[in-house]
Design an enzyme around this catalytic site. Structure first.
Site, short mmCIF file in Angstrom:
data_model
loop_
_atom_site.label_atom_id
_atom_site.label_comp_id
_atom_site.label_asym_id
_atom_site.label_seq_id
_atom_site.Cartn_x
_atom_site.Cartn_y
_atom_site.Cartn_z
N ASP A 271 35.32 44.03 38.62
CA ASP A 271 35.88 42.70 38.82
C ASP A 271 34.72 41.78 39.19
O ASP A 271 34.33 41.69 40.36
CB ASP A 271 36.93 42.75 39.93
CG ASP A 271 37.58 41.40 40.20
OD1 ASP A 271 37.16 40.40 39.58
OD2 ASP A 271 38.49 41.35 41.04
N ASP A 417 51.66 34.23 37.36
CA ASP A 417 50.64 35.03 38.04
C ASP A 417 51.22 35.60 39.34
O ASP A 417 52.44 35.59 39.54
CB ASP A 417 49.41 34.13 38.28
CG ASP A 417 48.10 34.91 38.28
OD1 ASP A 417 48.06 36.01 38.87
OD2 ASP A 417 47.11 34.42 37.71
N ASP A 530 46.44 42.94 35.38
CA ASP A 530 45.16 42.40 35.84
C ASP A 530 44.59 43.36 36.89
O ASP A 530 45.26 44.31 37.31
CB ASP A 530 45.40 41.01 36.44
CG ASP A 530 44.15 40.18 36.60
OD1 ASP A 530 43.05 40.67 36.26
OD2 ASP A 530 44.27 39.04 37.08
N ASP A 605 37.44 36.25 33.94
CA ASP A 605 37.37 35.01 34.72
C ASP A 605 36.18 34.16 34.32
O ASP A 605 35.15 34.11 35.00
CB ASP A 605 37.32 35.35 36.21
CG ASP A 605 38.59 36.05 36.68
OD1 ASP A 605 39.59 35.98 35.97
OD2 ASP A 605 38.56 36.66 37.76
N HIS A 663 44.56 29.21 30.53
CA HIS A 663 44.76 29.77 31.87
C HIS A 663 43.82 29.04 32.83
O HIS A 663 42.77 28.55 32.40
CB HIS A 663 44.47 31.27 31.87
CG HIS A 663 44.78 31.97 33.15
ND1 HIS A 663 45.86 31.65 33.93
CD2 HIS A 663 44.14 32.99 33.79
CE1 HIS A 663 45.88 32.45 35.00
NE2 HIS A 663 44.84 33.25 34.94
#
Length: 930
Positions: A271, A417, A530, A605, A663
């Site tokens: 991540d 989300d 996610d 991201d 997004h």
């Protein structure tokens, strides 16, 4: 008892530290370099050209389908077992494991779709220096050299690939640590020739303990290594190759760079907060597949290992190489280019598939035969998706949905989300903000629209939470090294992590998507996984400790598989809830080889920056090359706030990428398409509407990807493999064979230069119908409304020009055929139709037709006569580009009816428009131009 603030401290500190820094950039100090990864540093320190490994030819056994041969490390007398298989479809498999390991080493399960079928091997010659085997097809041979061990694959007079030619094979055998009570009391009595897996650590190895062999610390985290060093590595040389691609996921150019002066490319699912561009750092996905290409051949390497992996790439010159008495051959001159690649993994075995092409399509087919093809998605998922973190409540969802209708912008899915849940408890709804989810979902269903809600794999540790209680009571959580349930920090605070590597856990998880389990869900609710790297905010490198346990295996052995298994269980849940009828749609962030079978992926991201828009192209191209076609990037950028110009250009780019979703981060200003003024709303509307007109073509491309493994979005070199001008292009791309897209990705651009390939090709601008010849760099003036897209001459593309509020609303609408003639005045194309959402196509319930134009006759014929499906859609218009004016046009239908058709001809552009021919889209017909 800890207060909420105390319990949430690590989460708040982690995210607030990032968000409040003001830099919105990755802290590279959170993630290891090769020098900080002990096994990478050790393996990279091996000196080339000094391989201690020797093939023991007297141990060779050859059956019809398999070669086995022992290798010995002359430095420590460890013996390895090499297995070599010739697989169907021009693939060679090489496995290397310890001959007698102290305990089993991890071998990756579930990624291969079956045990690959083999083909015969035969011995051609053997002497004291080595062995030559026939691989059967196309004069291919394997040459095994004994001292030092080396393996070459040769075709005719060409060396296709060499293994251990630089002597960088490294295989750290499992051993007992001498300074622990685990040491073998009989070890001192063992013969030196015994497999050293049973021998204690040598003096030389003891001195390396501080280098991270048995324990390693990074920042505040210590990784205990009860099994000690276990890394494996192997080098591959690719003579004649200068361009290699693949090994996603990295935010880098399509052509992989040499790593001699920096870190290797890293494959370790992480991540990474707003990742840095043009960097070999690991990201969310790891697909250990590399393609090599030159004008003569395409090959591939599939390194089946799920542990942390580093890939070194160096550019070299292939020198003269002589294979002794076995091969009367001298390879090229010293000017031959060569790329050398080295794979280094922390644990497991060496299990590598050498996909020998020779064409790009054959490499795609070879890889698909091993790991499967892209899942065939529901048609609606190829439409536009509207998302942000987070739509506040049901009224917000209703208002956004109404906004699309008010501004006449189509969309298919709206997304929720993590804030939609009850306190980050997945499979739940916030009781105040989403008090009646079925009412909300029914409102969308009434408009033939759908929703996606997030379901992450970290589970809130809360005894009032049914999901947690069941997972804990069933013993389904991953364990820490001491055997207790592993806990880390993520969005809910303290969280457990289900062990998705367990089939029984996946089966249980799948069951949670049943309508009577997932309260408030309906058939138009789909899922997004996610944080499934997995993300652990207070873990080493923001992920799970490597010494966590999945049964008897350490997490280090299978880390890169975790997200694959999460998506697998979720997709299975969506299938099961419909009784096996409906195709699932599941988006994942973490991927591995085989993830293409399970759904879609996005590039994580990103940021509202022009360079992030540009990098979305090579990132998706790289994923497509290794089977994962259903890829997209967050339109507009997840972090930061895009200018109106950047947002428009991103919509224009995203409209021509496979997964099309906007997004945005929680802290960014709202950016629904109508919030940037009427002029920009109109530009975005046009881009989204263009996407919807091409849905028949997109669907056909995904059907082909499902059938063949060929990427939907592909680099130009895939279709023009002999044109070096295409080899490094990554600012434009092809959709299938027939659409070339060069998005505008520069701020303030007044023009772009697109390379149009193909010596004998012509390309038509889809907006102006202007005709251009291939093999040229075409300068294209652009305005804010421009999306440079070209249709290849020789193609026929079906479109639907009546754009409605969603794809389902267009189901029965008519088609327009765009016939772009090549220089021979011919063209061909296809049309694929089914119900758009079930697995009934597997029962051959579909229409698959071929269109062809030759000798002034346009025809539609059935490609699958035994398939059965009906459609209400018809052909309402045919537009022929590069045409001549006919005197009349006659339509003959399958029942021998003839009709004269009306047409218009634009002589200035050579465009013929045939109006209202009226044939059913599933019917046979011919149309003659006289």
């Amino acid at each position: 008892m800890a207060t909420f603030t105390e319990r949430m401290g690590p989460v708040l500190l982690f995210w607030l530290g990032l968000c409040l820094s003001g830099t919105w950039a990755v802290d590279k100090g959170n993630f290891k370099t090769c020098d900080q990864s002990a096994f990478c540093k050790r393996q990279r320190a091996i000196t080339p050209g000094e391989s201690p490994y020797r093939a023991l030819l007297e141990t060779m056994e050859l059956t019809n389908t398999k070669l086995t041969l022992q290798l010995i490390n002359d430095n420590n007398k460890v013996r390895l077992l090499l297995e070599l298989y010739r697989l169907q479809g021009n693939i060679t498999r090489v496995k290397i494991n310890e001959l007698k390991p102290l305990k089993p080493r991890y071998e990756v399960p579930d990624v291969l779709i079956r045990e690959p079928p083999t083909e015969p091997l035969s011995l051609l010659s053997q002497d004291e220096n080595g062995v030559v085997l026939s691989l059967g097809a196309e004069s291919q041979r394997v040459i095994v050299s004994a001292r030092p061990f080396r393996l070459d694959i040769v075709e005719g007079r060409d060396v296709l690939m060499s293994l251990n030619s630089r002597g960088l094979l490294g295989f750290e055998h499992l051993r007992m640590r001498k300074d622990t009570s685990q040491a073998d009391p009989e070890a001192d009595n063992k013969e030196a020739t015994d497999p050293p897996s049973q021998v204690e650590t040598t003096k030389e190895e003891e001195e390396k303990v501080e280098d991270g062999m048995w324990e390693e610390t990074f920042k505040s985290h210590t990784d205990s290594k009860p099994n000690g060093p276990s890394a494996v590595s192997l080098d591959f040389s690719l003579p004649g190759v200068e361009h290699v691609y693949g090994i996603p996921e990295h935010a880098d150019t399509l052509k992989l760079k040499t790593t001699d002066s920096g870190d290797p490319y890293r494959l370790y699912n992480l991540d990474v907060f707003q990742y840095e561009l043009y960097n070999p750092m690991a990201l969310y996905g790891s697909v250990p597949v590399m393609l090599a290409h030159n004008a003569q051949r395409t090959t591939g390497i599939f390194w089946l290992n799920a542990a942390e992996t580093w890939v070194d790439i160096s550019s070299n010159t292939a020198g003269k190489t002589v294979f002794g008495k076995m091969l009367d051959y001298v390879q090229g001159s010293s000017e031959t280019p060569q790329t050398d690649v080295r794979w280094i993994s922390e644990s497991g075995i060496i299990d590598v598939f050498l996909m020998l092409g020779p064409t790009p399509r054959e490499v795609f087919s070879q890889y698909a035969s091993l790991t499967g093809t892209q899942a065939f998605p529901p048609l609606a998922s190829l439409g536009y998706h509207q998302c942000r973190w987070n739509y506040n409540d049901q009224e917000d969802v209703r208002a956004v949905d109404a906004g699309f209708d008010e501004h006449d912008i189509p969309y298919d899915f709206i997304w929720l989300d993590i804030e939609h849940t009850d306190g980050k408890r997945y499979f739940t709804w916030d009781p105040h903000k989403f008090a009646s989810p079925k009412e909300m979902l029914q409102g969308l269903m009434d408009k033939k629209r759908k929703m996606v809600a997030i379901v992450d794999p970290h589970i809130k540790v809360d005894t009032n939470y049914k999901i947690h209680n069941e997972i804990r009571s069933r013993g389904f959580y991953i364990k820490n090294k001491d055997g207790a349930d592993y806990e880390g920090w993520c969005w809910p605070g303290s969280a457990g992590y289900p062990d998705f590597t367990r089939p029984d856990m996946r089966a249980w998880w799948a069951g949670q998507f049943a309508y009577d389990q997932y309260e408030g869900s309906m058939e138009n609710l789909y899922t997004w996984n996610d944080m499934n790297e997995p993300s652990v905010f207070n873990g080493p490198e923001v992920t799970m400790h490597k010494d966590a346990l999945h049964g008897s295996w350490e997490h280090r052995d299978m880390h890169n598989l975790y997200g694959f298994y999460v998506q697998m269980a979720t997709a299975q849940g969506l299938i099961e809830r419909s009784g096996g009828v409906e195709r699932p749609f599941v988006l994942t962030r973490a991927v591995f080889a085989g993830s293409q079978r399970l759904g879609a992926v996005w590039t994580g991201d990103n940021a509202a920056e022009w360079d992030h828009l540009k990098i979305s192209i090579p990132m998706c191209l790289s994923l497509g090359l290794v089977g994962i076609s259903f890829c997209g990037a967050d339109v507009g950028g997840f972090f930061k706030s895009p200018s109106s110009e950047l947002l428009v250009r991103w919509y224009q780019t995203g409209a021509y990428q496979p997964f099309f979703r906007a997004h945005a981060h929680l802290d960014t200003p709202r950016r629904e398409p109508w919030l940037f003024g009427p002029e920009n709303t109109a530009l975005i509307r046009e881009a989204v509407r263009q996407r919807y007109t091409f849905l028949p073509y997109w669907y056909q491309l995904f059907y082909h990807a499902y059938q063949t493994g060929e990427p939907v979005m592909r680099p130009l070199w895939v279709e023009y493999p002999q044109d070096p001008a295409t080899f490094a292009l990554d600012d434009e791309f092809l959709l299938g064979r027939d659409l070339l897209v060069h998005p505008v990705t520069e701020e303030g651009a007044r023009g772009v230069t697109a390379y149009l390939p193909g010596k004998d090709e012509v390309w038509f601008d889809i907006h102006t119908f202007q005709k251009h010849n291939g093999v040229q760099n075409l300068y294209i003036p652009v305005t804010m409304s421009s999306i440079p897209v070209f249709q290849r001459g020789g193609s026929i593309i079906p479109r639907k020009l009546r754009v409605r509020r969603s794809s389902a609303c267009m189901e029965d609408d008519p088609y327009t055929l765009y016939v772009a003639l090549d220089n021979r005045r011919t063209a061909e194309g296809e049309l694929y139709i089914d119900d758009g959402h079930t697995f009934n196509f597997e029962k051959r319930e579909f229409i698959h037709r071929k269109f062809s134009f030759t000798n002034n006759v346009l025809s539609s014929v059935n490609l699958e006569p035994d398939a059965q499906f009906t459609t209400k859609s018809w052909v309402e218009r045919i537009i022929i580009l590069g045409a001549s004016k006919p005197s009349k046009i006659t339509l003959r239908t399958a029942d021998d009816q003839e009709n004269q058709l009306e047409f218009d001809f634009d002589a200035s552009m050579s465009v013929l428009t045939i109006r209202k021919p009226g044939m059913n889209a599933g019917a046979d017909w011919t149309m003659t131009l006289q």
